[in-house]
Design an enzyme around this catalytic site. Sequence first.
Site, mmCIF file in Angstrom:
data_model
loop_
_atom_site.group_PDB
_atom_site.id
_atom_site.type_symbol
_atom_site.label_atom_id
_atom_site.label_comp_id
_atom_site.label_asym_id
_atom_site.label_seq_id
_atom_site.Cartn_x
_atom_site.Cartn_y
_atom_site.Cartn_z
ATOM 1 N N GLY A 283 0.652 -1.343 -0.079
ATOM 2 C CA GLY A 283 0.003 0.094 0.093
ATOM 3 C C GLY A 283 0.810 1.426 0.038
ATOM 4 O O GLY A 283 1.849 1.581 -0.617
ATOM 5 N N HIS B 19 -38.397 4.730 -14.297
ATOM 6 C CA HIS B 19 -38.808 6.122 -13.891
ATOM 7 C C HIS B 19 -39.822 6.153 -12.738
ATOM 8 O O HIS B 19 -40.386 5.195 -12.452
ATOM 9 C CB HIS B 19 -39.905 6.665 -14.930
ATOM 10 C CG HIS B 19 -40.480 7.925 -14.696
ATOM 11 N ND1 HIS B 19 -39.710 8.983 -14.670
ATOM 12 C CD2 HIS B 19 -41.535 8.165 -14.131
ATOM 13 C CE1 HIS B 19 -40.515 9.977 -14.575
ATOM 14 N NE2 HIS B 19 -41.740 9.730 -14.112
HETATM 15 P P1 FAD Z 1 -3.343 -0.919 1.748
HETATM 16 O O1 FAD Z 1 -4.798 -0.889 1.994
HETATM 17 O O2 FAD Z 1 -2.607 0.372 2.203
HETATM 18 O O3 FAD Z 1 -2.855 -2.022 2.739
HETATM 19 C C1 FAD Z 1 -1.368 -2.171 2.819
HETATM 20 C C2 FAD Z 1 -1.233 -3.435 4.043
HETATM 21 O O4 FAD Z 1 0.245 -3.762 3.992
HETATM 22 C C3 FAD Z 1 -1.659 -2.509 5.353
HETATM 23 O O5 FAD Z 1 -2.484 -3.271 6.123
HETATM 24 C C4 FAD Z 1 -0.124 -2.400 6.125
HETATM 25 O O6 FAD Z 1 0.036 -2.609 7.245
HETATM 26 C C5 FAD Z 1 0.656 -3.589 5.224
HETATM 27 N N1 FAD Z 1 2.067 -3.847 5.160
HETATM 28 C C6 FAD Z 1 2.800 -2.906 4.673
HETATM 29 N N2 FAD Z 1 3.837 -3.186 4.822
HETATM 30 C C7 FAD Z 1 4.069 -4.639 5.463
HETATM 31 C C8 FAD Z 1 5.054 -5.575 5.503
HETATM 32 N N3 FAD Z 1 6.318 -5.200 5.340
HETATM 33 N N4 FAD Z 1 4.697 -6.512 6.042
HETATM 34 C C9 FAD Z 1 3.533 -6.830 6.324
HETATM 35 N N5 FAD Z 1 2.493 -5.971 6.166
HETATM 36 C C10 FAD Z 1 3.074 -4.872 5.576
HETATM 37 N N6 FAD Z 1 -9.713 4.457 -1.995
HETATM 38 C C11 FAD Z 1 -11.148 4.276 -2.485
HETATM 39 O O7 FAD Z 1 -11.312 3.540 -3.720
HETATM 40 N N7 FAD Z 1 -12.338 4.665 -2.122
HETATM 41 C C12 FAD Z 1 -12.436 5.750 -1.198
HETATM 42 O O8 FAD Z 1 -13.327 6.092 -0.651
HETATM 43 C C13 FAD Z 1 -10.948 5.785 -0.295
HETATM 44 N N8 FAD Z 1 -11.160 6.570 0.774
HETATM 45 C C14 FAD Z 1 -9.770 6.822 1.438
HETATM 46 C C15 FAD Z 1 -9.908 7.639 2.486
HETATM 47 C C16 FAD Z 1 -8.528 7.886 3.265
HETATM 48 C C17 FAD Z 1 -8.793 8.720 4.388
HETATM 49 C C18 FAD Z 1 -7.396 7.254 2.645
HETATM 50 C C19 FAD Z 1 -6.181 7.563 3.151
HETATM 51 C C20 FAD Z 1 -7.495 6.521 1.390
HETATM 52 C C21 FAD Z 1 -8.480 6.206 0.832
HETATM 53 N N9 FAD Z 1 -8.668 5.439 -0.211
HETATM 54 C C22 FAD Z 1 -9.903 5.229 -0.962
HETATM 55 C C23 FAD Z 1 -7.519 4.790 -0.728
HETATM 56 C C24 FAD Z 1 -7.396 3.408 -0.439
HETATM 57 O O9 FAD Z 1 -7.390 3.302 0.929
HETATM 58 C C25 FAD Z 1 -6.274 2.785 -1.006
HETATM 59 O O10 FAD Z 1 -6.132 3.114 -2.414
HETATM 60 C C26 FAD Z 1 -6.342 1.213 -0.714
HETATM 61 O O11 FAD Z 1 -6.100 0.871 0.679
HETATM 62 C C27 FAD Z 1 -4.907 0.492 -1.362
HETATM 63 O O12 FAD Z 1 -4.899 -0.734 -1.149
HETATM 64 P P2 FAD Z 1 -3.854 -1.583 -1.003
HETATM 65 O O13 FAD Z 1 -4.259 -3.101 -0.650
HETATM 66 O O14 FAD Z 1 -2.654 -1.525 -2.257
HETATM 67 O O15 FAD Z 1 -2.881 -1.116 0.375
#
Ligand code: FAD
EC number: 1.8.1.4
Length: 467
Positions: free
Chosen positions: A145, A446
């Site tokens: 992420g 509608h």
């Molecule tokens: P993430 O959800 O960031 O998950 C990554 C995970 O990896 C985390 O749990 C972290 O702890 C874990 N991790 C990291 N490094 C390690 C490691 N070395 N070992 C083990 N675990 C690790 N997107 C939308 O589409 N709609 C929305 O309404 C929206 N609202 C948002 C509101 C806010 C306030 C924020 C901050 C973001 C929002 N987003 C939204 C964006 C969305 O949250 C991200 O695009 C999404 O979470 C990305 O998913 P991901 O799986 O790539 O990573």
Amino acid sequence: MASYDLVVIGTGPGGYVCAIRAAQLGMKVAVVEKNSTLGGTCLNIGCMPSKALLYSSELFEEAGHSFAKMGIKVSAPTLDLPALMNFKQQGIDGNVKGVEFLMKKNKIDVVMGTGRVLGTGKVEVTGADGKAQTLETKNIVIATGSDVAKLKGIEVDEKRIVSSTGALSLDKVPEKMIVVGAGVIGLELGSVWRRLGAEVTVVEFLDRILPGMDGEVAKQFQRMLEKQGMTFKLGAKVTGVDTSGKKLKAQIEPAAGGAAESIEADVILVAIGRVAYTEALGLKEAGVELDERGRVKIDHHFSSNVKGVYAIGDVVAGPMLAHKAEDEGVACAELLAGQAGHVNYDVIPGVVYTTPEVAAVGKTEEELKAAGIAYNVGKFPFTANGRSKVNQTTDGFVKILADAKTDRVLGVHMIGREVGEMIHEACVLMEFGGSAEDLARTCHAHPTRSEAVKEAAFAVAKRAIHM
Ligand code: FAD
Ligand code: NAI
């Protein structure tokens, strides 16, 4: 030593969805998570808590302002902020438990701890107690992420100067709030605290809000937010914050340079974007290449330059959106299983969950002009939509951009109530390469707000019925 077909590092929407799809396809899968709960940014400190606060704060505002005109008399609502935060937490807990259940249901091993890539086929996991174990695996998917982008010279303490994480958990409604960045987070969370009583000033570096979204939509949206009481300082930047007094004093300068002014605030929300998160992953040592913005470099099959190491979601290029991460998770798992996984990056919707909502898919007018593509525009305002009229929710419009030669729909942009739900018929149409005429000839129920989409499609050929 435990041995797997796939180890996914990170359990956000990218990681956990990838794990489930891989398990469905018969792989033996483990997920690694360093946070104490599953679900990543989205479930814990992103999409979900922000949407809970947007929902409750919207109802709070409606009870105070909109009920009376419908003949519903209630006394002025009062705010119980701890209860509202509890409502948010219940939502988070429910969704996190849901992911835990799905891991069990799909027989996916959950390994809590920080994952480190040791190279092809090996992931080291260090638990909170400092004990390390190594997982052997045929494939590794990095789904770690993103993290908040920092503003030089301004220290986030998550109490008075907050990122989105702190802004989701303030223990008091600030009298005055400054939001740095008129992007999605700034406008969503700025809206939450304005509705709950804060005076909100948004400071944006560019001369417009929501860069990347259709310019006409952004302009109208700004006017609507201003009508709601939000103040905008565009073409401006915060260069420093004096934290010594009871009130924060933000130094604000024109982006192009010039005289600075000082604005007081109780809370400053820094929301200037997010950056890929690769800390502690050992990517340098493992030889995994990153791009110029610190994201894992991948090919069209999500593969990094190291054999058996893949990456998806916010940690790779593309829009930082949960649904993009999920779709990449599915496609990546399918490719690992020898299937033809694919993500269509031309059809990824984007929604801002404010009131009104903003929703878009495909190209903006600005992008079509820059690419020299001739297009026709069909626009239909909600003021001419029957259902919106009876509900007196007539702000906004639907705009469809169709190729001038082929009539194929290239982009759809909407602003108005519930458009975040309405955008998906445009996504399906575009996924099938449909035309404005296809949409116009599709029967719509509608009275619905979605009839505005049909009318906008008619308007592409200049034959809207109700306008
Ligand atoms: P993430 O959800 O960031 O998950 C990554 C995970 O990896 C985390 O749990 C972290 O702890 C874990 N991790 C990291 N490094 C390690 C490691 N070395 N070992 C083990 N675990 C690790 N997107 C939308 O589409 N709609 C929305 O309404 C929206 N609202 C948002 C509101 C806010 C306030 C924020 C901050 C973001 C929002 N987003 C939204 C964006 C969305 O949250 C991200 O695009 C999404 O979470 C990305 O998913 P991901 O799986 O790539 O990573
Ligand atoms: P963003 O990229 O959407 O907006 C950041 C804004 O800050 C831009 O307008 C930018 O011009 C401005 N900015 C940058 N530096 C600045 C400075 N020094 N001073 C003033 N303004 C400055 O980023 P945001 O809002 O932080 O969101 C991060 C990510 O999270 C986004 O990519 C978004 O996709 C995702 N997200 C999605 C949501 C949704 O889908 N509804 C909700 C919240 C976040």
